[in-house]
Scaffold this active site. Structure first.
Site, PDB file in Angstrom:
ATOM      1  CG  HIS A  19      -2.036  -1.118   0.996  1.00  0.00           C
ATOM      2  ND1 HIS A  19      -2.776  -1.621   2.028  1.00  0.00           N
ATOM      3  CD2 HIS A  19      -2.440  -1.788  -0.112  1.00  0.00           C
ATOM      4  CE1 HIS A  19      -3.593  -2.569   1.569  1.00  0.00           C
ATOM      5  NE2 HIS A  19      -3.411  -2.683   0.276  1.00  0.00           N
ATOM      6  CG  HIS A  42      -6.157 -10.664  -8.084  1.00  0.00           C
ATOM      7  ND1 HIS A  42      -5.499 -10.310  -9.238  1.00  0.00           N
ATOM      8  CD2 HIS A  42      -6.403 -11.996  -8.176  1.00  0.00           C
ATOM      9  CE1 HIS A  42      -5.352 -11.392  -9.996  1.00  0.00           C
ATOM     10  NE2 HIS A  42      -5.892 -12.421  -9.376  1.00  0.00           N
ATOM     11  CB  SER A  98      -5.423  -2.154  -3.206  1.00  0.00           C
ATOM     12  OG  SER A  98      -6.155  -3.313  -3.545  1.00  0.00           O
ATOM     13  CD  GLU A 116     -12.345 -10.469  -4.537  1.00  0.00           C
ATOM     14  OE1 GLU A 116     -11.223  -9.945  -4.537  1.00  0.00           O
ATOM     15  OE2 GLU A 116     -12.533 -11.694  -4.301  1.00  0.00           O
ATOM     16  CG  ASP A 144      -9.816 -14.337 -14.420  1.00  0.00           C
ATOM     17  OD1 ASP A 144      -9.196 -14.559 -13.375  1.00  0.00           O
ATOM     18  OD2 ASP A 144      -9.273 -14.318 -15.539  1.00  0.00           O
ATOM     19  N   GLY A 145      -9.866 -11.263 -12.766  1.00  0.00           N
ATOM     20  CA  GLY A 145      -9.095 -10.034 -12.958  1.00  0.00           C
ATOM     21  C   GLY A 145      -8.061 -10.129 -14.073  1.00  0.00           C
ATOM     22  CG  ASP A 165      -2.517  -7.979  -3.813  1.00  0.00           C
ATOM     23  OD1 ASP A 165      -1.669  -8.831  -3.507  1.00  0.00           O
ATOM     24  OD2 ASP A 165      -3.213  -7.353  -2.980  1.00  0.00           O
TER      25      ASP A 165
HETATM   26  N1  SAM Z   1      -5.543  -6.066  -3.398  1.00  0.00           N
HETATM   27  C1  SAM Z   1      -6.201  -6.240  -2.125  1.00  0.00           C
HETATM   28  C2  SAM Z   1      -5.640  -5.230  -1.149  1.00  0.00           C
HETATM   29  O1  SAM Z   1      -4.473  -4.827  -1.267  1.00  0.00           O
HETATM   30  O2  SAM Z   1      -6.390  -4.825  -0.270  1.00  0.00           O
HETATM   31  C3  SAM Z   1      -6.065  -7.629  -1.571  1.00  0.00           C
HETATM   32  C4  SAM Z   1      -6.366  -8.729  -2.543  1.00  0.00           C
HETATM   33  S1  SAM Z   1      -6.200 -10.345  -1.921  1.00  0.00           S
HETATM   34  C5  SAM Z   1      -4.490 -10.553  -1.724  1.00  0.00           C
HETATM   35  C6  SAM Z   1      -6.541 -11.301  -3.353  1.00  0.00           C
HETATM   36  C7  SAM Z   1      -8.004 -11.305  -3.757  1.00  0.00           C
HETATM   37  O3  SAM Z   1      -8.103 -11.856  -5.080  1.00  0.00           O
HETATM   38  C8  SAM Z   1      -8.931 -12.162  -2.892  1.00  0.00           C
HETATM   39  O4  SAM Z   1      -9.966 -11.365  -2.400  1.00  0.00           O
HETATM   40  C9  SAM Z   1      -9.488 -13.233  -3.854  1.00  0.00           C
HETATM   41  O5  SAM Z   1     -10.824 -13.569  -3.608  1.00  0.00           O
HETATM   42  C10 SAM Z   1      -9.348 -12.551  -5.182  1.00  0.00           C
HETATM   43  N2  SAM Z   1      -9.214 -13.419  -6.367  1.00  0.00           N
HETATM   44  C11 SAM Z   1      -8.654 -14.660  -6.466  1.00  0.00           C
HETATM   45  N3  SAM Z   1      -8.593 -15.047  -7.755  1.00  0.00           N
HETATM   46  C12 SAM Z   1      -9.107 -14.037  -8.502  1.00  0.00           C
HETATM   47  C13 SAM Z   1      -9.269 -13.811  -9.894  1.00  0.00           C
HETATM   48  N4  SAM Z   1      -8.894 -14.734 -10.795  1.00  0.00           N
HETATM   49  N5  SAM Z   1      -9.803 -12.636 -10.306  1.00  0.00           N
HETATM   50  C14 SAM Z   1     -10.181 -11.704  -9.405  1.00  0.00           C
HETATM   51  N6  SAM Z   1     -10.051 -11.846  -8.066  1.00  0.00           N
HETATM   52  C15 SAM Z   1      -9.513 -12.990  -7.625  1.00  0.00           C
END
Ligand code: SAM
Length: 281
Positions: A19, A42, A98, A116, A144-145, A165
Site C-alpha cells: 500500500h 484482485h 487497495s 474481485e 476474473d481479474g 495482487d
Molecule cells: N488487493 C487487495 C488489497 O491490497 O487490499 C487484496 C487482494 S487479496 C491478496 C486477493 C483477492 O483476489 C482475494 O480477495 C481473492 O478472492 C481474489 N481473487 C482470487 N482469484 C481471482 C481472480 N482470478 N480474479 C479476481 N479476483 C480474484
C-alpha cells in the site's frame, strides 16, 4: 479454488509494503492534470474491520499497521503515508484495502476498474465502495481479474496504474501473472504495472522476480521486505515483494528512505532485511 480471504491478513507487513508503494505511485500520477485509470485485478473487500473475528484470529495487523502507528519518528514519505491512512479511513478500527486507498487518492477525473471473484468479498467490496460514492468513475465486476485487465487495454486515457495482487494459493498464479503481463504489455506497453508477490521458501516464488525482470529489463523497480528469516521447516511467508514495471523515476529514492524504517519497525527477528533493485530509464 477461492479459499483465500484477505480479512485474515489485512494490515500486515505485506500490506504495508504494497500500500505504501501504491500510494507513492498514485501520488506521482496525480502530479499531472491528465486523467488516468486505476485497475485492480484482485481487489479484495476494500475495507477491513481490525476488530473482526477474522482479523483477530492471527492478529497479523499487530505486526504491521499497529507497529507503524505506534512509531514516533518515521522518515518521509512513510510518515505522511501513515498520517494519510488516518485521514482516509472512515473509523479508527478499520484498515483499507487497495480499492479504498485508490478511491481516496485518485481524483474525480480518474477512473477505477475493480475486479474481485470471491462472491462474499465481491459483496463487501460493492457495499464498501458505495460509501465512496464513485458514481460513474468506478466500475466493480465479479470477474476474473486477469481477463478483466486485458479487456481494458489500452485504456482510452492512455495513462494507467495497474495493481496485480493475487492470493498465490495456487501455483498457477505465478505463471498467470507473467503470461498476463506479457499480453498486457503487447496492448499497452507504457502502463505502470505493480505486482505484489510473497517471499516463500519455494521455487516458484523465488523465481518470479527474475521472470518479471525479463519482461522489462530496462525499466523496473523491485523492492522486497523480509520481516524474519526463512523458517527451518520451509513453511510460511518471511516477506513479500513489489515489482513495478515503468515505475515513476522518484520511486526508488522514496523507497530507499522508507524501507530501512519498515525493517526496523516490522522486524520479527534479526533475519529481517530489505532489498531494492531498479533500473529506470
Ligand atoms: N488487493 C487487495 C488489497 O491490497 O487490499 C487484496 C487482494 S487479496 C491478496 C486477493 C483477492 O483476489 C482475494 O480477495 C481473492 O478472492 C481474489 N481473487 C482470487 N482469484 C481471482 C481472480 N482470478 N480474479 C479476481 N479476483 C480474484
Amino acid at each position: 479454488m477461492l479459499s483465500y480471504r484477505h480479512a485474515f491478513h489485512a494490515g500486515n507487513h505485506a500490506d504495508m509494503l504494497k500500500h505504501l508503494t501504491l500510494w507513492l505511485v498514485l501520488n506521482y500520477f496525480n502530479r499531472k492534470d491528465k486523467p488516468y485509470c486505476y485497475i485492480d485485478t484482485h481487489s479484495g473487500a476494500g475495507l477491513y474491520d481490525l476488530g473482526s473475528a477474522e482479523a483477530q484470529k492471527i492478529g497479523e495487523y499487530r505486526h504491521g499497521i499497529a507497529r507503524l502507528q505506534a512509531e514516533e519518528n518515521l522518515p518521509e514519505p512513510l510518515n505522511s503515508f501513515i498520517g494519510r491512512l488516518k485521514n482516509i479511513l472512515p473509523q479508527p478500527n478499520l484498515y483499507c484495502g487497495s480499492p479504498w486507498l485508490a478511491q481516496a487518492e485518485t481524483r474525480s477525473i480518474d477512473k477505477l476498474r475493480l475486479f474481485e471473484l470471491h462472491p462474499a468479498d465481491f459483496q463487501f467490496l460493492e457495499n464498501n465502495m458505495r460509501e465512496a460514492k464513485l458514481n460513474r468513475r468506478g466500475i466493480i465486476k465479479q470477474e476474473d481479474g486477469y481477463h478483466g485487465l486485458i479487456s481494458l487495454l489500452p485504456p482510452p486515457c492512455r495513462r494507467a496504474v495497474v495493481l496485480i495482487d493475487p492470493p498465490y494459493e495456487e501455483k498457477q498464479d505465478y505463471e498467470r501473472v507473467v503470461k498476463m503481463l506479457k499480453e498486457a504489455q503487447k496492448r499497452f506497453e507504457q502502463g505502470c504495472y505493480l505486482v505484489w508477490y510473497p517471499c516463500l521458501s519455494r521455487e516458484e516464488s523465488s523465481k518470479l522476480p527474475e521472470q518479471l525482470r525479463k519482461l522489462s529489463p530496462d525499466n523496473y523497480l523491485n523492492a522486497e521486505l523480509h520481516v524474519h528469516a526463512p523458517r527451518a521447516d520451509g513453511f510460511g511467508m518471511h516477506g513479500s515483494g513489489m515489482f513495478v514495471i515503468n515505475p515513476p523515476y522518484i520511486l526508488a529514492e522514496q523507497l530507499a528512505t522508507a524501507l530501512p524504517a519498515l525493517v526496523s519497525s516490522l522486524a520479527q527477528d534479526n533475519g529481517a532485511r530489505f532489498s531494492l533493485l531498479h533500473r529506470i530509464k
